[in-house]
Each structure stands twice: as structure tokens, then as C-alpha cells.
Design an enzyme around this catalytic site. Structure first.
Site, PDB file in Angstrom:
ATOM      1  N   SER A 171      85.530   1.176  11.294  1.00 38.09           N
ATOM      2  CA  SER A 171      84.617   0.106  11.737  1.00 38.09           C
ATOM      3  C   SER A 171      83.455   0.673  12.553  1.00 38.09           C
ATOM      4  CB  SER A 171      85.364  -0.984  12.524  1.00 38.09           C
ATOM      5  OG  SER A 171      85.820  -0.508  13.760  1.00 38.09           O
ATOM      6  N   ASP A 227      89.257  16.181  23.529  1.00 41.04           N
ATOM      7  CA  ASP A 227      88.722  15.271  24.557  1.00 41.04           C
ATOM      8  C   ASP A 227      88.240  15.970  25.831  1.00 41.04           C
ATOM      9  OD1 ASP A 227      89.450  13.173  22.830  1.00 41.04           O
ATOM     10  OD2 ASP A 227      91.472  13.119  23.675  1.00 41.04           O
ATOM     11  N   HIS A 237      85.856   8.361  22.487  1.00 42.02           N
ATOM     12  CA  HIS A 237      87.257   8.222  22.875  1.00 42.02           C
ATOM     13  C   HIS A 237      87.441   6.848  23.510  1.00 42.02           C
ATOM     14  CE1 HIS A 237      91.264   9.634  23.803  1.00 42.02           C
ATOM     15  NE2 HIS A 237      91.143   9.032  24.972  1.00 42.02           N
TER      16      HIS A 237
HETATM   17  C1  GAR Z   1      88.113   3.880  17.918  1.00 51.04           C
HETATM   18  O1  GAR Z   1      88.535   3.002  18.920  1.00 51.04           O
HETATM   19  C2  GAR Z   1      87.865   5.258  18.498  1.00 51.04           C
HETATM   20  O2  GAR Z   1      87.428   5.244  19.804  1.00 51.04           O
HETATM   21  C3  GAR Z   1      89.241   5.858  18.412  1.00 51.04           C
HETATM   22  O3  GAR Z   1      89.757   5.426  17.192  1.00 51.04           O
HETATM   23  C4  GAR Z   1      89.245   4.128  16.919  1.00 51.04           C
HETATM   24  C5  GAR Z   1      88.761   4.117  15.486  1.00 51.04           C
HETATM   25  O4  GAR Z   1      88.432   2.809  15.082  1.00 51.04           O
HETATM   26  N1  GAR Z   1      89.186   7.298  18.531  1.00 51.04           N
HETATM   27  C6  GAR Z   1      90.169   7.999  19.094  1.00 51.04           C
HETATM   28  O5  GAR Z   1      91.175   7.481  19.539  1.00 51.04           O
HETATM   29  C7  GAR Z   1      89.913   9.494  19.163  1.00 51.04           C
HETATM   30  N2  GAR Z   1      90.815  10.113  20.096  1.00 51.04           N
HETATM   31  P1  GAR Z   1      87.581   2.589  13.773  1.00 51.04           P
HETATM   32  O6  GAR Z   1      88.224   3.433  12.673  1.00 51.04           O
HETATM   33  O7  GAR Z   1      87.714   1.127  13.476  1.00 51.04           O
HETATM   34  O8  GAR Z   1      86.173   3.014  14.048  1.00 51.04           O
END
Ligand code: GAR
Length: 199
Positions: A24, A156, A115
Site C-alpha cells: 500500500s 533499522d 519503519h
Molecule cells: C509498513 O507499515 C511499513 O512501515 C512496514 O511494513 C508495512 C508495509 O505495509 N515496514 C516494516 O515493518 C519494516 N521493518 P504496506 O505493504 O501496506 O506498504
């Protein structure tokens, strides 16, 4: 005509988005830059063949490809793909693997990650997506948020570029926190990328 082509080459950043899941954020970033000169998105790269980000890529008309963990870690296949697509900037948007040394070396200070918490808290291996929000709620935190940072060889730990906060209320579930954090991500991530590209 010549001037136009020249300025395109100077200002257009070719961005590869790396994503492992829903995508997303990837979609939100691509939509934000639609019609702007600052960036184009030749390829979305994933480590999961069945990730929903591939569906989004199809809808957006962007090529998406998958590489296995061992192809990332032990070959130059991803690097070659980046070069073939003329990539000069990489955005990790929900990408769960560590970025390997060969890519870090080829893109110094050209890789950013988002993050879903306020680093240095709740970062490190295994801390992604809902795992992070669950840990935040379990720890009784009263706030969470997002951290956008440069990527280095440790999970991170790269230099922080930007953070934004939201409250974690007493009755919030991890799903509630995830919603608040996603709202912050959609609002800020594309704008911060645009700021970095303009420097
Ligand atoms: C997001 O919230 C991003 O911050 C997180 O994964 C999600 C992906 O959502 N990233 C991490 O946790 C990295 N350590 P999305 O696929 O809907 O963009």
C-alpha cells in the site's frame, strides 16, 4: 526538443521500490509522483512471488519482479536488474530482508526505509509490520509513529531522516495502532522522498 530531453535526464530520478507484502505504501508513493517530473518507477522488486504488491504493480502498469533470499544475498542478480533499469534511488516500503552489501555499496545514501515505530525503539530483526504494533501495545507505550531512515548494513540503524508520532490510547489494539501508523506513512513518506530527491 533537445533541451527538453536533457532536462528529463537531469531531473528524473529512477526509483526502484522494494516490497515484501501488501504494497500500500508502494502504491501511495507511485500515485503521489504521478504527473510530476521528479521520479519514475521502472520496477518494483519483491522477495515474495505471491505478495499483493504484484497486483498493485500490474494495476499501476509497473513491471514487478521477484528474487529469492539467496538470489538477493549470494548473487548480483538484483544489482544487475537495478542497473538494467537505470535505477538511481531505492525505496524500501515494507521490505523484510536485509539489503545485501553489493547493493549498499552501489547505492551509498541512496536507499531509504520506512519503519512503523519510533526508532531506536522496536527495531531490529523480526520487527516488521504487525509484530511491531503488537510489541508497542504489549509494552504499554503511549505513543508510536514512523521513522524514515537511510539504510545501512544493520536492520533499522541507518541515519534517521524523519519521524512523526501518533498516540497509543489505553484501549487501542495493535490493529488500531497499525491504522494510525499507516495514515502517517501515507501522509509523509512520499513527501520526504521528494525532499531527499530535490537536494
Ligand atoms: C509498513 O507499515 C511499513 O512501515 C512496514 O511494513 C508495512 C508495509 O505495509 N515496514 C516494516 O515493518 C519494516 N521493518 P504496506 O505493504 O501496506 O506498504
Amino acid at each position: 526538443m533537445f533541451v527538453c530531453r536533457l532536462s528529463e535526464n537531469i531531473f528524473m530520478n529512477k526509483i526502484a521500490i522494494f516490497a515484501s507484502g501488501s504494497g500500500s505504501n508502494a502504491e501511495n508513493i507511485v500515485n503521489y509522483f504521478e504527473g510530476k517530473d521528479a521520479a519514475s518507477f521502472p520496477v518494483i522488486i519483491s522477495n515474495k512471488k505471491d505478495a499483493y504488491v504484484h497486483e498493485r504493480a500490474k494495476r499501476l502498469g509497473i513491471k514487478s519482479v521477484t528474487f529469492s533470499k539467496s538470489e538477493f544475498d549470494s548473487t548480483d542478480m538484483v544489482l544487475d536488474c537495478l542497473k538494467e533499469n537505470g535505477i538511481d534511488f531505492i525505496v524500501l516500503a515494507g521490505f523484510l530482508l536485509k539489503v545485501p552489501e553489493n547493493i549498499l555499496k552501489a547505492y551509498p545514501n541512496k536507499i531509504v526505509n520506512i519503519h512503523p515505530a519510533l526508532l531506536p525503539k522496536f527495531g531490529g530483526k523480526g520487527m516488521y509490520g504487525d509484530n511491531v504494533h503488537k510489541a508497542v501495545v504489549e509494552a504499554g507505550e503511549t505513543e508510536s509513529g514512523i521513522t524514515i531512515h537511510y539504510v545501512n548494513e544493520n536492520y533499522d540503524e541507518g541515519t534517521i531522516i524523519f519521524q512523526a508520532k501518533c498516540t497509543v490510547d489505553k484501549d487501542d489494539t495493535y490493529e488500531d495502532v497499525a491504522k494510525k501508523v499507516h495514515t502517517l506513512e501515507y501522509m509523509h513518506f512520499p513527501v520526504i522522498i521528494e525532499n531527499i530527491l530535490s537536494k
